[in-house]
Design an enzyme around this catalytic site. Sequence first.
Site, PDB file in Angstrom:
ATOM      1  N   THR A   1      32.261  26.274  36.079  1.00 54.85           N
ATOM      2  CA  THR A   1      31.633  27.430  36.718  1.00 54.85           C
ATOM      3  C   THR A   1      30.205  27.109  37.162  1.00 54.85           C
ATOM      4  O   THR A   1      29.446  26.452  36.450  1.00 54.85           O
ATOM      5  CB  THR A   1      31.623  28.618  35.749  1.00 54.85           C
ATOM      6  OG1 THR A   1      32.969  28.958  35.425  1.00 54.85           O
ATOM      7  CG2 THR A   1      30.937  29.820  36.359  1.00 54.85           C
TER       8      THR A   1
ATOM      9  N   GLU B   1      37.480  31.771  32.895  1.00 47.65           N
ATOM     10  CA  GLU B   1      38.742  31.124  33.294  1.00 47.65           C
ATOM     11  C   GLU B   1      39.509  31.956  34.312  1.00 47.65           C
ATOM     12  O   GLU B   1      40.734  31.952  34.351  1.00 47.65           O
ATOM     13  CB  GLU B   1      39.620  30.818  32.072  1.00 47.65           C
ATOM     14  CG  GLU B   1      38.957  29.921  31.062  1.00 47.65           C
ATOM     15  CD  GLU B   1      38.260  28.724  31.700  1.00 47.65           C
ATOM     16  OE1 GLU B   1      38.847  28.097  32.589  1.00 47.65           O
ATOM     17  OE2 GLU B   1      37.115  28.439  31.313  1.00 47.65           O
TER      18      GLU B   1
END
Length: 659
Positions: free
Chosen positions: A141, A422
């Site tokens: 991320t 996720e």
Amino acid sequence: MNPDIKKEREQRTFDPKNITCQLFGKDVMNLRQIAYEKANADPEFKVAEKFSTMPRDEVYDQSVKLYTILAQKAKEYGYDKSENNAMTFFTQAALVSTTSPFNLHHSMFIPTILSQGTDEQIAEFLPQAQAYEIIGTYAQTELGHGTFLRGLETTATYDRAKEQFIIHTPSITSIKYWPGGLGKTSNYAVVMAQLIINGKKYGMHAFLCQLRDLSDHKPMPGVELGDINRKFGYDSSDNGFLRFSNYRIPRKNMLMKYAKVSADGEYHRDKIPQIAYLSMVLLRMLIVLGSGDDLAQAATIATRYSAVRRQTANSQGIEPQILDYQTQQMKVIPAICTSYAFFFNGFEVRKIYDSVMAAVEKGDVSRLPEMHSLTSGLKAYCSDVSCDLVEICRRSCGGHGYSNASGITRIYQLLVPCCTFEGENTVLYLQCARSLMKFLGKAQKGEELPSSLQFLGHLPDVPPELMSAVKFDMSTLMAAFQLNALRSVLHVASELQTAQKKVNYETAWNNNLQGLVEAAKMYSVYLVAKFFVSALSASQWESRAKAVLAQVCEFYLVNNILDHSGTFLQNDVLNPSQVSLLRTRRIELLAELRPNAVALVDAFDYPDRLLNSCLGRYDGNVYEALYEYAKSSSLNQHQVHPSFHKYIKPMREALKAKL
């Protein structure tokens, strides 16, 4: 023992251990209990019970300390080599379910090396990781991108002359952000970056990057990293940021099981789709697996407290247990039944995942699209529902539910990020929906579908037994779930097809996002129901335990239909009178389940240490525990707090002087 909780256990109709044994298996159940007892008896782990009262720096410091102790003791007990989740149980109890700074080292870093590394890479890096010489995290991320993997900006440019990759953070939005353990703990990371060779981009690939010196732990030259500061929860985890400045790593540090870059810069990739998504699929599967566990802990606390708490005198002047109120039952019993559904769902998804990955190891990638669809939808659905029900459990405990003493606040803080990391849940529903559209196309061409998607090939007709049903057995209820999922998918597919006659595909897709999300949800609802019913019919249950679990399963099915009754009615799966009958049946099931409510949560077999809750104590001595918790406040170290003499008394005297 509180007399009310004692009475609850005396009136149960089954032995909770028969369900516990079936959930975990007798050997694992015993191993779990021993691991919990070892952690509970160890005085070095006592401090974990106090994390909610500590400053953040101290929580992190003690979390690292406890994990280093835990790792050594786990090795001593043989838990580090166990394949029966002994290490998970021991860690869970030792750290009181607090997230460890080493969590991603075990859940993502090592598994990614094993799943995407070559034999040579595994031989080099795995022993170091297992010995904690290298401590890793998973850096994917970025500040500007999360779920949209193709949008990640970090680059890995191959330098053929030096046989190195240059890892670089080209913009503020490309800074890696949020990985657990990145801030201060890890010295390595699996970094997802855009591979570039001779100016050509080859997509996202995984690279092993050393972040800190292995001796003094200082950041490597060209690496800037640190902690991202306070969050809603996860105080024990040093979620971090990471920025590279033309940082070089050797060619061998690209994980090359499925994609390779030769010394002279030739790129070769095996015909395995979505390689970059394999690690994300793993963690999504683990979230699905863990959602039932988190919810079951909250349900245990809320149910036990509801059995002890009494409220509002009746006509005889007696205050009933709040668990006797139908409204309270509708708060805790859905949480209990959903916990069981999510447990069995998680077990089945784990089996499917293991089967699919075993096939991938042999070169068979045919079920990867199914795994992506299944984990995308279920990760979103299970985390959404678990968060909602945990909050209902907290509120069901009244004012005491707001205290950290409840234990539910901690569970909620740990669970709520699962709706985002996720894959943000709305995006995941849409990814699942996109897969459903593709599989529907295959079904309409007569192609064979995997088991979890075979319903797409069925006729969308209402079966006669469902159309005329006035009583609903498991088979009839499942027919309703399957048909509802199918018609939800068919409806939005038809809407898309119609829209594309007027606008392009992208616009048509964007104009039907709500319907696509709804289709993915109904698919996920159907899967959980299917897996729950299958588990109940397939397992060898003790008769009394099975009878109660049949009630649990029926309540779960009926309650879910009523929760989504608008969709079932809109899809003409059920008619209004049938929905009304199901509402009546839900009330009946509340009364049937009420005598076994405490026994059903006892069957989850959580020790007091793990729950770390004044309200969820096994002995029911809630008020004594709350009193002791209050007295332990750091503010109570002084009978007169220093602020009185520093601020209040001078203010009083100053105001008095002006009179």
